[in-house]
Scaffold this active site. Structure first.
Site, short mmCIF file in Angstrom:
data_model
loop_
_atom_site.label_atom_id
_atom_site.label_comp_id
_atom_site.label_asym_id
_atom_site.label_seq_id
_atom_site.Cartn_x
_atom_site.Cartn_y
_atom_site.Cartn_z
N ASP A 205 -19.95 0.22 -6.93
CA ASP A 205 -18.74 -0.38 -7.48
C ASP A 205 -17.91 0.73 -8.14
OD1 ASP A 205 -17.87 -3.45 -8.65
OD2 ASP A 205 -17.09 -1.69 -9.71
N ASN A 213 -5.17 0.41 -10.09
CA ASN A 213 -4.11 -0.47 -9.55
C ASN A 213 -2.99 -0.65 -10.56
OD1 ASN A 213 -4.94 -1.14 -6.98
ND2 ASN A 213 -6.14 -2.90 -7.63
N HIS A 218 -0.85 -0.72 -6.20
CA HIS A 218 -1.84 -1.24 -5.25
C HIS A 218 -2.09 -0.26 -4.09
CE1 HIS A 218 -3.74 -4.43 -2.80
NE2 HIS A 218 -4.02 -4.94 -3.99
N ASP A 222 -5.50 1.26 -2.75
CA ASP A 222 -5.96 1.21 -1.36
C ASP A 222 -6.41 2.59 -0.88
OD1 ASP A 222 -5.48 -1.43 -1.22
OD2 ASP A 222 -3.78 -1.35 0.16
N GLU A 248 -13.57 -3.95 -4.72
CA GLU A 248 -13.90 -2.52 -4.81
C GLU A 248 -15.41 -2.34 -4.87
OE1 GLU A 248 -14.14 -4.43 -7.19
OE2 GLU A 248 -14.64 -3.36 -9.03
N1 LIG Z 1 -5.69 -1.86 -4.20
C1 LIG Z 1 -6.59 -2.82 -4.00
N2 LIG Z 1 -7.14 -3.48 -5.04
C2 LIG Z 1 -8.05 -4.42 -4.82
C3 LIG Z 1 -8.43 -4.78 -3.52
N3 LIG Z 1 -9.37 -5.75 -3.62
C4 LIG Z 1 -9.55 -6.01 -4.93
N4 LIG Z 1 -8.77 -5.20 -5.68
C5 LIG Z 1 -8.66 -5.12 -7.14
O1 LIG Z 1 -9.85 -4.55 -7.68
C6 LIG Z 1 -9.87 -4.85 -9.08
C7 LIG Z 1 -11.28 -5.09 -9.54
O2 LIG Z 1 -11.28 -5.12 -10.92
P1 LIG Z 1 -12.53 -5.51 -11.83
O3 LIG Z 1 -13.43 -6.44 -11.07
O4 LIG Z 1 -12.02 -5.98 -13.13
O5 LIG Z 1 -13.38 -4.20 -11.97
P2 LIG Z 1 -13.01 -2.76 -12.53
O6 LIG Z 1 -11.66 -2.64 -13.09
O7 LIG Z 1 -13.38 -1.79 -11.43
O8 LIG Z 1 -14.02 -2.59 -13.73
P3 LIG Z 1 -15.55 -2.22 -13.65
O9 LIG Z 1 -16.09 -2.68 -12.33
O10 LIG Z 1 -16.18 -2.97 -14.78
O11 LIG Z 1 -15.66 -0.75 -13.84
C8 LIG Z 1 -8.96 -6.07 -9.27
O12 LIG Z 1 -7.81 -5.68 -9.99
C9 LIG Z 1 -8.55 -6.46 -7.84
O13 LIG Z 1 -7.22 -6.94 -7.77
C10 LIG Z 1 -7.81 -4.10 -2.43
O14 LIG Z 1 -8.10 -4.34 -1.23
N5 LIG Z 1 -6.91 -3.13 -2.70
#
Ligand SMILES: Nc1nc2c(ncn2[C@@H]2O[C@H](COP(=O)(O)OP(=O)(O)OP(=O)(O)O)[C@@H](O)[C@H]2O)c(=O)[nH]1
Length: 325
Positions: A205, A213, A218, A222, A248
């Protein structure tokens, strides 16, 4: 069983061929015995037994391509044998063998070479034909059927590959998608129960991805996902399966590797990300949870342990790998 067939279409063809060819040849074997043609009866019975044995080997070992090639050779030799022993009546089996050859293996060059060889042998020896006209007719029709079978099998293989790619691959990162992951993890658990070959997963992760983001947009997010996927692929073995679990979060399935080997790979990936993965603000890190499959464990229990390990990696400060208990 259905899941395995769904994941391996070649195996479906091998099983169907095994079932139908045995079901068709067996009544002929009985007929030969009843009509006093014991030699052909015995040979037919041996042929059915060999086909059943090879199909069972394919099912047990999972070596579908090798099994398909064995069947190409067996069906070709079986058809030649029936042509030699029965004359022109036996030649009809050659047509079945020709079509089957091009679908039992994905190596179409091998199928074409072997098919041409048996056609040439049958035509050159000429024992099976009563007249020269029969031999030339066989030569022309069997070559035409080979050509058509080759073209159809080739078209089918490229369409199948394209559809499979669309159905199983995440278009952004090129990793396999979650649906494919669920299917293959279930199969890995079944394989482990059968063979006891070690299996491990690494759940990954990207740290603070939401921040990337939010700060840079975004598209930058990506880009980081794509570079991360490339880095993981560069640091894994070609047999390792890499999936996008969601957002992610990614998962790597390592077949033939125990938990400690998987932990080594996970640590390599972590260090590579720390060194090479960047967003406009600097280094991007990743947290990883590793779990080896235990005897009797279900897929859900296995993943839950990897997830708990990942949770600990996050909780203990991120940018680290934790091996599950
Ligand atoms: N750019 C992009 N963002 C994505 C995609 N899929 C999911 N996300 C974003 O990934 C982010 C995941 O955030 P969180 O689950 O809060 O996790 P984090 O910020 O990595 O925090 P930790 O995992 O605790 O370190 C969210 O803001 C989603 O909108 C994608 O295909 N592209």
């Amino acid at each position: 069983m259905l899941k395995r067939l769904q994941a391996d279409f070649q195996l479906t063809i091998v099983l169907l061929f095994g079932f139908f060819s045995s079901a068709l040849i067996t009544p002929f074997a009985v007929y030969r015995f009843l009509t006093g043609n014991t030699v052909v009866g015995v040979l037919d019975t041996v042929l059915v037994a060999i086909i059943a044995g090879v199909v069972a080997y394919g099912w047990k070992s999972g070596r579908t391509e090798r099994t398909g090639r064995f069947l190409v050779i067996i069906s070709g030799l079986g058809a030649m044998m029936s042509s030699e022993l029965l004359g022109v009546v036996g030649v009809f089996w050659m047509y079945v063998a020709i079509v089957a050859n091009f679908f039992l293996t994905t190596n179409l060059r091998f199928a074409a070479a072997f098919t041409l060889l048996i056609i040439a042998l049958l035509a050159v020896t000429g024992h099976s034909f009563d007249t020269l006209a029969q031999m030339w007719s066989f030569l022309a029709t069997s070559l035409l059927l080979s050509l058509l079978s080759y073209i159809i099998a080739d078209q089918y293989a490229s369409q199948h590959a394209r559809l499979k790619h669309l159905a199983t691959v995440d278009p952004l990162t090129g990793a396999f998608n979650r649906r494919n992951m669920e299917l293959e993890l279930d199969l890995a658990v079944e394989e482990f129960a059968r063979t006891r070959a070690p299996m491990a997963v690494v759940l990954m992760d990207i740290d603070h991805f939401k921040r990337i983001n939010d700060r840079h947009g975004h598209d930058t997010g990506d880009g980081v996902l794509c570079r991360f996927a490339r880095l993981v692929r560069d640091h894994s073995r070609h047999i390792d399966r890499f999936y996008r679990y969601g957002g992610e979060e990614f998962l790597m399935l390592l077949k033939g590797a125990g938990a400690h080997e998987a932990a080594e790979l996970a640590e390599k990936v972590r260090r590579a990300c720390e060194r090479e993965l960047r967003d406009p603000a600097g280094a991007v890190t990743v947290s990883l949870g590793v779990a080896g499959l235990r005897p009797g464990e279900s897929c859900q229990q296995w993943l839950a342990r990897a997830d708990a390990a990942l949770y600990r990696a996050k909780h203990d400060g991120r940018n680290r790998m934790v091996l599950a208990d």
